[in-house]
Design a protein around this motif. Structure first.
Motif, PDB file in Angstrom:
ATOM      1  N   THR A 110       0.820  -1.217   0.000  1.00 45.25           N
ATOM      2  CA  THR A 110       0.000   0.000   0.000  1.00 45.25           C
ATOM      3  C   THR A 110       0.854   1.268   0.000  1.00 45.25           C
ATOM      4  O   THR A 110       0.398   2.321  -0.434  1.00 45.25           O
ATOM      5  CB  THR A 110      -0.937   0.026   1.229  1.00 45.25           C
ATOM      6  OG1 THR A 110      -0.145  -0.086   2.430  1.00 45.25           O
ATOM      7  CG2 THR A 110      -1.920  -1.128   1.176  1.00 45.25           C
ATOM      8  N   THR A 111       2.104   1.166   0.496  1.00 45.18           N
ATOM      9  CA  THR A 111       3.016   2.306   0.490  1.00 45.18           C
ATOM     10  C   THR A 111       3.908   2.235  -0.750  1.00 45.18           C
ATOM     11  O   THR A 111       4.532   1.197  -0.996  1.00 45.18           O
ATOM     12  CB  THR A 111       3.896   2.304   1.750  1.00 45.18           C
ATOM     13  OG1 THR A 111       3.060   2.268   2.915  1.00 45.18           O
ATOM     14  CG2 THR A 111       4.787   3.528   1.801  1.00 45.18           C
ATOM     15  N   PRO A 112       3.996   3.303  -1.536  1.00 43.07           N
ATOM     16  CA  PRO A 112       4.828   3.258  -2.747  1.00 43.07           C
ATOM     17  C   PRO A 112       6.267   2.827  -2.496  1.00 43.07           C
ATOM     18  O   PRO A 112       6.837   2.073  -3.289  1.00 43.07           O
ATOM     19  CB  PRO A 112       4.752   4.699  -3.270  1.00 43.07           C
ATOM     20  CG  PRO A 112       3.430   5.209  -2.782  1.00 43.07           C
ATOM     21  CD  PRO A 112       3.233   4.569  -1.437  1.00 43.07           C
ATOM     22  N   LEU A 113       6.869   3.290  -1.390  1.00 40.21           N
ATOM     23  CA  LEU A 113       8.237   2.895  -1.085  1.00 40.21           C
ATOM     24  C   LEU A 113       8.354   1.384  -0.957  1.00 40.21           C
ATOM     25  O   LEU A 113       9.288   0.758  -1.495  1.00 40.21           O
ATOM     26  CB  LEU A 113       8.694   3.564   0.218  1.00 40.21           C
ATOM     27  CG  LEU A 113      10.100   3.198   0.704  1.00 40.21           C
ATOM     28  CD1 LEU A 113      11.158   3.862  -0.159  1.00 40.21           C
ATOM     29  CD2 LEU A 113      10.289   3.593   2.172  1.00 40.21           C
ATOM     30  N   VAL A 114       7.408   0.770  -0.252  1.00 36.35           N
ATOM     31  CA  VAL A 114       7.412  -0.681  -0.070  1.00 36.35           C
ATOM     32  C   VAL A 114       7.127  -1.383  -1.395  1.00 36.35           C
ATOM     33  O   VAL A 114       7.742  -2.415  -1.701  1.00 36.35           O
ATOM     34  CB  VAL A 114       6.388  -1.097   1.006  1.00 36.35           C
ATOM     35  CG1 VAL A 114       6.270  -2.616   1.082  1.00 36.35           C
ATOM     36  CG2 VAL A 114       6.782  -0.518   2.358  1.00 36.35           C
ATOM     37  N   ARG A 115       6.234  -0.835  -2.167  1.00 32.35           N
ATOM     38  CA  ARG A 115       5.912  -1.428  -3.469  1.00 32.35           C
ATOM     39  C   ARG A 115       7.155  -1.479  -4.354  1.00 32.35           C
ATOM     40  O   ARG A 115       7.428  -2.488  -5.009  1.00 32.35           O
ATOM     41  CB  ARG A 115       4.794  -0.633  -4.138  1.00 32.35           C
ATOM     42  CG  ARG A 115       4.222  -1.291  -5.370  1.00 32.35           C
ATOM     43  CD  ARG A 115       2.811  -0.793  -5.668  1.00 32.35           C
ATOM     44  NE  ARG A 115       2.726   0.646  -5.812  1.00 32.35           N
ATOM     45  CZ  ARG A 115       2.036   1.434  -4.995  1.00 32.35           C
ATOM     46  NH1 ARG A 115       1.398   0.923  -3.950  1.00 32.35           N
ATOM     47  NH2 ARG A 115       1.975   2.746  -5.190  1.00 32.35           N
ATOM     48  N   GLU A 116       7.932  -0.408  -4.363  1.00 31.54           N
ATOM     49  CA  GLU A 116       9.178  -0.375  -5.140  1.00 31.54           C
ATOM     50  C   GLU A 116      10.183  -1.397  -4.606  1.00 31.54           C
ATOM     51  O   GLU A 116      10.860  -2.084  -5.378  1.00 31.54           O
ATOM     52  CB  GLU A 116       9.792   1.023  -5.083  1.00 31.54           C
ATOM     53  CG  GLU A 116       8.993   2.099  -5.796  1.00 31.54           C
ATOM     54  CD  GLU A 116       9.589   3.485  -5.546  1.00 31.54           C
ATOM     55  OE1 GLU A 116      10.744   3.547  -5.072  1.00 31.54           O
ATOM     56  OE2 GLU A 116       8.912   4.478  -5.831  1.00 31.54           O
ATOM     57  N   TYR A 117      10.278  -1.454  -3.282  1.00 33.41           N
ATOM     58  CA  TYR A 117      11.202  -2.395  -2.637  1.00 33.41           C
ATOM     59  C   TYR A 117      10.836  -3.839  -2.976  1.00 33.41           C
ATOM     60  O   TYR A 117      11.705  -4.653  -3.328  1.00 33.41           O
ATOM     61  CB  TYR A 117      11.167  -2.157  -1.130  1.00 33.41           C
ATOM     62  CG  TYR A 117      11.676  -3.280  -0.264  1.00 33.41           C
ATOM     63  CD1 TYR A 117      13.031  -3.587  -0.209  1.00 33.41           C
ATOM     64  CD2 TYR A 117      10.789  -4.018   0.531  1.00 33.41           C
ATOM     65  CE1 TYR A 117      13.497  -4.622   0.604  1.00 33.41           C
ATOM     66  CE2 TYR A 117      11.247  -5.039   1.349  1.00 33.41           C
ATOM     67  CZ  TYR A 117      12.600  -5.343   1.376  1.00 33.41           C
ATOM     68  OH  TYR A 117      13.056  -6.353   2.187  1.00 33.41           O
ATOM     69  N   GLN A 118       9.553  -4.164  -2.897  1.00 30.78           N
ATOM     70  CA  GLN A 118       9.113  -5.521  -3.224  1.00 30.78           C
ATOM     71  C   GLN A 118       9.387  -5.852  -4.689  1.00 30.78           C
ATOM     72  O   GLN A 118       9.821  -6.967  -5.018  1.00 30.78           O
ATOM     73  CB  GLN A 118       7.622  -5.679  -2.917  1.00 30.78           C
ATOM     74  CG  GLN A 118       7.289  -5.669  -1.445  1.00 30.78           C
ATOM     75  CD  GLN A 118       5.806  -5.911  -1.188  1.00 30.78           C
ATOM     76  OE1 GLN A 118       4.998  -5.937  -2.110  1.00 30.78           O
ATOM     77  NE2 GLN A 118       5.451  -6.080   0.072  1.00 30.78           N
ATOM     78  N   LYS A 119       9.153  -4.906  -5.570  1.00 31.24           N
ATOM     79  CA  LYS A 119       9.419  -5.113  -6.994  1.00 31.24           C
ATOM     80  C   LYS A 119      10.904  -5.327  -7.238  1.00 31.24           C
ATOM     81  O   LYS A 119      11.303  -6.142  -8.080  1.00 31.24           O
ATOM     82  CB  LYS A 119       8.911  -3.917  -7.802  1.00 31.24           C
ATOM     83  CG  LYS A 119       9.048  -4.090  -9.308  1.00 31.24           C
ATOM     84  CD  LYS A 119       8.463  -2.900 -10.052  1.00 31.24           C
ATOM     85  CE  LYS A 119       8.607  -3.078 -11.562  1.00 31.24           C
ATOM     86  NZ  LYS A 119       8.057  -1.900 -12.296  1.00 31.24           N
ATOM     87  N   LEU A 120      11.730  -4.612  -6.501  1.00 27.07           N
ATOM     88  CA  LEU A 120      13.180  -4.746  -6.632  1.00 27.07           C
ATOM     89  C   LEU A 120      13.625  -6.167  -6.307  1.00 27.07           C
ATOM     90  O   LEU A 120      14.456  -6.748  -7.018  1.00 27.07           O
ATOM     91  CB  LEU A 120      13.878  -3.745  -5.697  1.00 27.07           C
ATOM     92  CG  LEU A 120      15.406  -3.795  -5.660  1.00 27.07           C
ATOM     93  CD1 LEU A 120      15.981  -3.255  -6.964  1.00 27.07           C
ATOM     94  CD2 LEU A 120      15.940  -2.987  -4.478  1.00 27.07           C
ATOM     95  N   LEU A 121      13.073  -6.749  -5.229  1.00 23.61           N
ATOM     96  CA  LEU A 121      13.481  -8.081  -4.803  1.00 23.61           C
ATOM     97  C   LEU A 121      12.776  -9.193  -5.569  1.00 23.61           C
ATOM     98  O   LEU A 121      13.263 -10.324  -5.609  1.00 23.61           O
ATOM     99  CB  LEU A 121      13.231  -8.259  -3.302  1.00 23.61           C
ATOM    100  CG  LEU A 121      14.026  -7.355  -2.355  1.00 23.61           C
ATOM    101  CD1 LEU A 121      13.907  -7.870  -0.930  1.00 23.61           C
ATOM    102  CD2 LEU A 121      15.493  -7.261  -2.745  1.00 23.61           C
ATOM    103  N   GLY A 122      11.626  -8.887  -6.166  1.00 19.84           N
ATOM    104  CA  GLY A 122      10.900  -9.894  -6.925  1.00 19.84           C
ATOM    105  C   GLY A 122       9.968 -10.721  -6.055  1.00 19.84           C
ATOM    106  O   GLY A 122       9.977 -10.632  -4.826  1.00 19.84           O
ATOM    107  N   GLN A 123       9.182 -11.553  -6.708  1.00 20.66           N
ATOM    108  CA  GLN A 123       8.150 -12.329  -6.012  1.00 20.66           C
ATOM    109  C   GLN A 123       8.721 -13.281  -4.974  1.00 20.66           C
ATOM    110  O   GLN A 123       8.073 -13.577  -3.972  1.00 20.66           O
ATOM    111  CB  GLN A 123       7.314 -13.122  -7.024  1.00 20.66           C
ATOM    112  CG  GLN A 123       6.445 -12.246  -7.910  1.00 20.66           C
ATOM    113  CD  GLN A 123       5.574 -13.074  -8.837  1.00 20.66           C
ATOM    114  OE1 GLN A 123       5.822 -14.265  -9.031  1.00 20.66           O
ATOM    115  NE2 GLN A 123       4.558 -12.450  -9.417  1.00 20.66           N
TER     116      GLN A 123
END
Length: 380
Positions: A290-303
Motif C-alpha cells: 500500500t506504500t509506494p516505497l514498499v511497493r518499489e522495494y518488493q518489486k526490486l526483490l521480486g516475487q
C-alpha cells in the motif's frame, strides 16, 4: 614561443582538471562506501542491507546510471565492533577513496566513526541503524554532525511510543533490559524520559554486554521484581535468550523491544515463543504494497524475495543518497551533495518522508507499533 605557451597552458589546464576532480567520482562511476556487520552474531542484519543496496545500484546502473555514471559499492565487514567500524571507515575514505558513505550499523560504531573519521574528513554518511541522540545533534552544537544524515526515527521516538502504549493499557510496573553500549544506553534514557512524563520510573534495570547472550544476571535482577512488562533495548540473540530464560522462571510479562531487533530474525531465533512480543518499527510495513516505497522495494526483490524491515530501511537509505546525487547534478562534488541533502525538506521517498536543513539531521519521526502473532507473522 607561442607554441610553448600554448603547450604550457594546455598542461596547466589538464593538471588543474585532474586535481579538481572529486574523490570517488570519475566520468563513468561514483564509488560509495559501507561498513556494517557481515559476520558474527549480527551479520544477518548487514548482509540483508548490503543485498538490497547492491540490487538497487544494479537497477540504477541498468537504467543508465546517474548522469551517465555507474554506482559502485565497496562494503567492509566490521562485525558490529566499534574499533573495526572506525578502521573500516578510515580505509574507505583514505585508501579506497570513496565519494560518500551509506548504511552504517550501530550507535557506538557510527558515533565513533563520525567523531574520529568521516566528520573530520567531511565525507557525508547517509543512514545508520541507530536512533542515538549522539548522531542527531545539530551541526551548530557539533560541526561533525553536518556529515551525518539520519533516515530513521530516534530511540526517543520509539521508546516514547512503547511507553505510551503500555501506560494506556494500565501497565505500571515496567522493567528495562538494555545492551551495554551506545544503543542500549540511548534506549534506556528514552524509556526513563518517557516514563517520567507519566510520573513513573523503571521498576528494575539490567544489562547485557554487546555481542553476548549471557543474560543470567539480568534475568535474576528483573525476575525478582515480578514486572508487568519488560522493555528490551537489545538485538535478536540476547532478546531471545532473555525471553526464554524469563519464561523458565515462570515470568510472563509483556515483552516489548525496539526496531533494531529485526522482527524476522527474532522469529527465526525464538520460533513460536516469539508470539506476543511487541516491537516498535521505524519503517513502513514491508509485507503489503500500500506504500509506494514498499511497493518499489518488493518489486526490486521480486516475487521470491525475502522482505524485512531492515531491507526496507536499506532501500530508503539508498534512495535518499541517490536522490541527492541526482539532484546535485552532473558536476558532482561532496559540497554539492551536502547542499542537495540539506535541501531535502519534507522529501517524499514514496509515502515515507525525510527532512533535513542546515541545522537539522533527524530525518524522520515515523514510529509504528507491531506484535508477533501466530506462525511468526508480524501484525500491526
Amino acid at each position: 614561443m607561442r607554441i610553448a605557451r600554448a603547450l604550457l597552458f594546455g598542461f596547466l589546464s589538464w593538471f588543474g582538471c585532474v586535481f579538481a576532480a572529486e574523490v570517488g567520482v570519475t566520468d563513468n562511476s561514483v564509488l560509495i562506501g559501507m561498513t556494517a556487520p557481515f559476520s558474527g552474531p549480527n551479520g544477518a542484519y548487514g548482509l540483508d542491507m548490503k543485498m538490497v543496496i547492491n540490487a538497487y545500484f544494479r537497477q540504477i546502473n541498468d537504467a543508465g546510471g546517474i548522469h551517465g555514471r555507474r554506482l559502485e559499492l565497496r562494503a567492509l565487514d566490521d562485525g558490529y565492533e566499534t574499533e573495526r567500524a572506525v578502521a573500516n571507515t578510515r580505509t574507505l575514505i583514505n585508501q579506497e577513496k570513496v565519494f560518500a558513505l551509506l548504511a552504517s550499523y550501530g550507535s557506538s560504531p557510527t558515533t565513533a566513526a563520525m567523531n574520529e573519521v568521516f566528520g573530520v574528513a567531511k565525507v557525508p554518511l547517509v543512514g545508520a541503524i541507530s536512533g542515538a541522540d549522539s548522531i542527531r545533534q545539530s551541526p551548530r552544537d557539533n560541526p561533525k554532525n553536518r556529515y551525518m544524515f539520519n533516515v530513521r526515527a530516534s530511540y526517543a521516538n520509539e521508546t516514547e511510543a512503547i511507553v505510551n502504549q503500555l501506560v494506556s493499557l494500565g501497565f505500571r510496573n515496567i522493567a528495562v533490559l538494555y545492551q551495554n553500549d551506545g544503543f542500549g544506553k540511548s534506549g534506556l534514557d528514552g524509556v526513563i524520559t518517557a516514563l517520567r512524563k507519566h510520573n513513573q520510573a523503571p521498576l528494575a534495570v539490567a544489562t547485557v554486554e554487546r555481542n553476548s547472550v549471557e543474560v543470567s544476571q539480568a534475568v535474576q535482577t528483573i525476575a525478582q521484581v515480578n514486572p508487568q512488562a519488560v522493555i528490551m533495548v537489545t538485538l535478536y540473540k540476547p532478546t531471545a535468550a532473555f525471553v526464554r530464560a524469563m519464561r523458565k522462571t515462570g515470568q510472563k510479562p509483556q515483552f516489548m523491544t525496539l526496531s533494531p531487533v529485526g522482527a524476522d530474525l527474532l522469529v527465526q531465533e525464538l520460533g513460536d515463543e516469539a508470539r506476543g512480543i511487541g516491537i516498535s518499527q521505524v519503517m513502513p510495513y514491508p509485507w503489503n504494497d500500500t506504500t509506494p516505497l514498499v511497493r518499489e522495494y518488493q518489486k526490486l526483490l521480486g516475487q521470491n524475495g525475502k522482505f524485512s524491515y531492515y531491507g526496507v530501511e536499506a532501500y530508503a537509505m539508498a534512495k535518499v543518497l541517490i536522490d541527492a546525487i541526482r539532484k546535485a547534478g552532473k558536476d558532482l562534488s561532496r559540497d554539492k551533495l551536502l547542499a542537495s541533502l540539506e535541501g531535502m525538506q519534507n522529501h517524499d521517498l514514496g509515502g515515507y518522508r525525510v527532512s533535513y536543513s542546515a541545522n537539522e539531521r533527524l530525518g524522520s519521526h515515523f514510529v509504528d507499533l507491531t506484535v508477533i502473532g501466530n506462525s511468526g507473522r508480524v501484525l500491526r
